[in-house]
Design a protein around this motif. Structure first.
Motif, PDB file in Angstrom:
ATOM      1  N   VAL A  40     -89.041 107.495 -19.796  1.00 37.42           N
ATOM      2  CA  VAL A  40     -89.490 107.006 -18.538  1.00 37.42           C
ATOM      3  C   VAL A  40     -90.857 107.429 -18.127  1.00 37.42           C
ATOM      4  N   ALA A  41     -91.703 106.096 -17.663  1.00 39.52           N
ATOM      5  CA  ALA A  41     -92.914 106.487 -17.343  1.00 39.52           C
ATOM      6  C   ALA A  41     -93.552 106.114 -16.065  1.00 39.52           C
ATOM      7  N   PHE A  42     -93.962 107.301 -15.238  1.00 42.04           N
ATOM      8  CA  PHE A  42     -94.762 107.080 -14.096  1.00 42.04           C
ATOM      9  C   PHE A  42     -96.036 106.888 -14.254  1.00 42.04           C
ATOM     10  N   THR A  43     -96.838 106.228 -13.472  1.00 43.23           N
ATOM     11  CA  THR A  43     -98.224 106.047 -13.662  1.00 43.23           C
ATOM     12  C   THR A  43     -98.719 106.240 -12.256  1.00 43.23           C
ATOM     13  N   TRP A  44    -100.095 106.865 -12.256  1.00 45.80           N
ATOM     14  CA  TRP A  44    -100.651 107.390 -10.984  1.00 45.80           C
ATOM     15  C   TRP A  44    -101.837 106.495 -10.923  1.00 45.80           C
ATOM     16  N   ASP A  45    -102.042 105.593 -11.782  1.00 47.46           N
ATOM     17  CA  ASP A  45    -103.081 104.710 -11.756  1.00 47.46           C
ATOM     18  C   ASP A  45    -102.506 103.389 -10.892  1.00 47.46           C
ATOM     19  N   TYR A  46    -102.798 103.225  -9.753  1.00 46.53           N
ATOM     20  CA  TYR A  46    -102.396 101.972  -9.003  1.00 46.53           C
ATOM     21  C   TYR A  46    -103.238 100.928  -9.083  1.00 46.53           C
ATOM     22  N   GLU A  47    -104.536 100.971  -9.783  1.00 47.13           N
ATOM     23  CA  GLU A  47    -105.377  99.876  -9.827  1.00 47.13           C
ATOM     24  C   GLU A  47    -104.623  98.492 -10.349  1.00 47.13           C
ATOM     25  N   ARG A  48    -105.177  97.388  -9.771  1.00 48.51           N
ATOM     26  CA  ARG A  48    -104.599  95.919 -10.020  1.00 48.51           C
ATOM     27  C   ARG A  48    -105.320  95.352 -10.982  1.00 48.51           C
ATOM     28  N   ASN A  49    -105.465  95.857 -12.279  1.00 46.66           N
ATOM     29  CA  ASN A  49    -106.519  95.504 -13.150  1.00 46.66           C
ATOM     30  C   ASN A  49    -106.037  94.670 -14.294  1.00 46.66           C
ATOM     31  N   ARG A  50    -104.608  93.896 -14.066  1.00 42.15           N
ATOM     32  CA  ARG A  50    -104.293  93.096 -14.981  1.00 42.15           C
ATOM     33  C   ARG A  50    -103.911  91.727 -14.286  1.00 42.15           C
ATOM     34  N   ALA A  51    -105.087  90.910 -14.138  1.00 42.52           N
ATOM     35  CA  ALA A  51    -105.134  89.783 -13.264  1.00 42.52           C
ATOM     36  C   ALA A  51    -103.909  88.824 -13.771  1.00 42.52           C
ATOM     37  N   PRO A  52    -103.680  88.309 -14.939  1.00 41.02           N
ATOM     38  CA  PRO A  52    -102.587  87.499 -15.199  1.00 41.02           C
ATOM     39  C   PRO A  52    -101.390  87.953 -14.883  1.00 41.02           C
ATOM     40  N   LEU A  53    -100.991  89.287 -14.918  1.00 39.17           N
ATOM     41  CA  LEU A  53     -99.602  89.997 -14.380  1.00 39.17           C
ATOM     42  C   LEU A  53     -99.460  89.964 -13.045  1.00 39.17           C
ATOM     43  N   ALA A  54    -100.709  90.061 -12.397  1.00 38.70           N
ATOM     44  CA  ALA A  54    -100.546  90.254 -10.980  1.00 38.70           C
ATOM     45  C   ALA A  54    -100.506  88.708 -10.289  1.00 38.70           C
ATOM     46  N   LYS A  55    -101.107  87.781 -11.010  1.00 37.97           N
ATOM     47  CA  LYS A  55    -100.630  86.510 -10.813  1.00 37.97           C
ATOM     48  C   LYS A  55     -99.357  85.844 -10.889  1.00 37.97           C
ATOM     49  N   LEU A  56     -98.752  86.372 -12.053  1.00 45.55           N
ATOM     50  CA  LEU A  56     -97.377  86.024 -12.202  1.00 45.55           C
ATOM     51  C   LEU A  56     -96.338  86.806 -11.207  1.00 45.55           C
ATOM     52  N   TYR A  57     -96.743  87.959 -10.700  1.00 43.81           N
ATOM     53  CA  TYR A  57     -96.013  88.535  -9.558  1.00 43.81           C
ATOM     54  C   TYR A  57     -96.256  88.086  -8.321  1.00 43.81           C
ATOM     55  N   GLU A  58     -97.180  87.512  -7.888  1.00 44.25           N
ATOM     56  CA  GLU A  58     -97.408  86.783  -6.630  1.00 44.25           C
ATOM     57  C   GLU A  58     -96.594  85.442  -7.042  1.00 44.25           C
ATOM     58  N   LYS A  59     -96.406  84.519  -7.950  1.00 44.97           N
ATOM     59  CA  LYS A  59     -95.780  83.522  -8.175  1.00 44.97           C
ATOM     60  C   LYS A  59     -94.387  83.923  -8.047  1.00 44.97           C
ATOM     61  N   ALA A  60     -93.961  84.982  -8.585  1.00 46.63           N
ATOM     62  CA  ALA A  60     -92.331  85.143  -8.615  1.00 46.63           C
ATOM     63  C   ALA A  60     -92.145  85.526  -7.039  1.00 46.63           C
ATOM     64  N   LYS A  61     -92.701  86.315  -6.335  1.00 43.10           N
ATOM     65  CA  LYS A  61     -92.378  86.328  -5.277  1.00 43.10           C
ATOM     66  C   LYS A  61     -91.980  85.642  -4.245  1.00 43.10           C
ATOM     67  N   HIS A  62     -93.189  84.531  -4.662  1.00 48.62           N
ATOM     68  CA  HIS A  62     -93.025  83.164  -3.739  1.00 48.62           C
ATOM     69  C   HIS A  62     -91.883  82.449  -4.229  1.00 48.62           C
ATOM     70  N   SER A  63     -91.364  82.531  -5.400  1.00 49.45           N
ATOM     71  CA  SER A  63     -90.662  81.602  -5.782  1.00 49.45           C
ATOM     72  C   SER A  63     -89.001  82.111  -5.808  1.00 49.45           C
TER      73      SER A  63
END
Ligand SMILES: [Fe+2]
Ligand SMILES: [Fe+2]
Length: 378
Positions: A40-63
């Motif tokens: 199980v992986a925690f990450t302490w890096d909260y940088e939003r540096n993967r734009a295509p995944l971020a876009k998909l996440y926005e789409k998913a929340k909207h849909s």
């Protein structure tokens, strides 16, 4: 099917028994526990540096949609009509030809028997969708835990909700509109066990997001096209909108990761992809359907093994129409001297490598957004 050149192997009784045993679901306990030792992986890096995944996440929340309110559950479903439309998932056509053959236990079947067969095939097929959706639910929850990138954890969390909704609506459709649940097919169970039990996080992605979901998208699309039943049609349309995003997520996540792996690690993934594809393709002998219809499955399986049926090739085509292009996009086709390209060529499915790429078409599947836009303009 490996019957190149028209050669038909002779089929022994032992081989027939083995196929039936492998395809029959034994009665199982209600809960199945799989041992899993994933990190199980925690990450302490909260940088939003993967734009295509971020876009998909926005789409998913909207849909997001609500299976309780957004589907027309009050519709009365004529199950026999739906079963005829779907032709038992393409199965009847293949068995109609078998009924003409010498020694076939289906020789004297009339309209009533074929309709019962179509209904049971439909119950069985929809049950496998239900179980596959639960597999996706469990896998996606696991991905939330194991994936090391924050953008991917965010996105995967939306998919957990999507898959819960899919399990919910398929279970309700089976309970309220069809006439019987079937247990999980052993080949599907074995694949899910492999995916969930694997310690490598990317194998969960590859097995579930790319292979199983790729197949689901292709099959849902085919059924959506065949049926006129408005509840099932809308249910599938909405589920497909979600599934297209899920496959896109698998492709986006793995493309990045696979550039970092060694040649032998990539070969492992190629072998896993091939094995999963062959397994998914193998699961349609349905001995438990025949048994529910009081037909001895042995002569049916014998005839099937002796004559590669066209419907299975159609099913194989659906299976590979999403999987082969996605493997190409991940770089798995040509890595390591093109090992996987060679295997897919031998299976006769390499022509799908340039079929529509699901990683790019998720926007066109967004039915929720389309319906909302339509409601606003009305
Ligand atoms: Fe799903
Ligand atoms: Fe999914």
């Amino acid at each position: 099917m490996m019957h190149a050149g028209g050669e038909v192997p002779s089929i022994t009784d032992e081989a027939i028994d083995a196929v039936i045993a492998a395809g029959r679901t034994e009665r199982q306990a209600v809960v199945r526990a799989i041992e899993s030792t994933t990190d199980v992986a925690f990450t302490w890096d909260y940088e939003r540096n993967r734009a295509p995944l971020a876009k998909l996440y926005e789409k998913a929340k909207h849909s997001q949609w609500n299976g309780t309110h957004d589907l027309p559950w009050s519709i009365d479903v004529d199950q026999e009509r739906v079963a005829r439309e779907l032709d038992g998932g393409g199965a009847s056509r293949r068995f109609t030809a078998l009924a003409q053959m010498d020694g076939s236990p289906l020789r004297h079947w009339g309209e009533r028997e074929w309709t019962r067969f179509a209904v049971e095939s439909q119950n069985s097929m929809l049950s496998q969708f239900l179980h596959g959706e639960q597999g996706a639910l469990v896998c996606t929850a696991q991905i939330v835990e194991t994936v090391p990138w924050i953008d991917a954890k965010y996105y995967a969390a939306t998919q957990v909700m999507d898959e819960a909704r899919h399990v919910e609506v398929f279970a309700r459709y089976l309970d309220e509109k069809l006439s019987g649940h079937y247990p999980i097919n052993p080949h599907l169970q074995a694949l899910l066990d492999d995916i969930i039990g694997d310690t490598r996080w990317d194998i969960t992605y590859l097995g579930m997001q790319v292979m199983v979901e790729g197949l689901a998208l292709a099959v849902f699309g085919a059924i959506h096209h065949m049926t006129e039943e408005p509840l099932l049609k809308k249910l599938l349309r909405y589920v497909m909108g979600d599934e297209a995003r899920h496959v896109a997520f698998g492709v986006l996540g793995l493309q990045e990761y696979y550039t970092e792996l060694s040649a032998s690690e990539i070969r492992d993934r190629q072998e896993f992809a091939l094995e999963a594809a062959v397994r998914l393709r193998r699961r349609w002998f349905q001995p438990d359907v025949w048994e529910r219809l009081d037909v001895d499955p042995r002569p049916v399986v014998k005839l099937l093994l002796e004559s590669p049926p066209p419907a299975e090739q159609v099913f194989g085509a659906m299976l590979f129409s999403k999987i082969v292009p996605n493997c190409r996009k991940l770089g798995l086709l040509d890595a390591g001297d093109g090992w996987l390209r060679q295997r897919f060529t031998e299976l006769g499915v390499i022509q799908f490598e340039n079929a529509v790429d699901t990683g790019e078409d998720y926007g066109t599947f967004d039915e929720v957004a389309k319906d909302r836009a339509g409601a606003q303009t009305r």
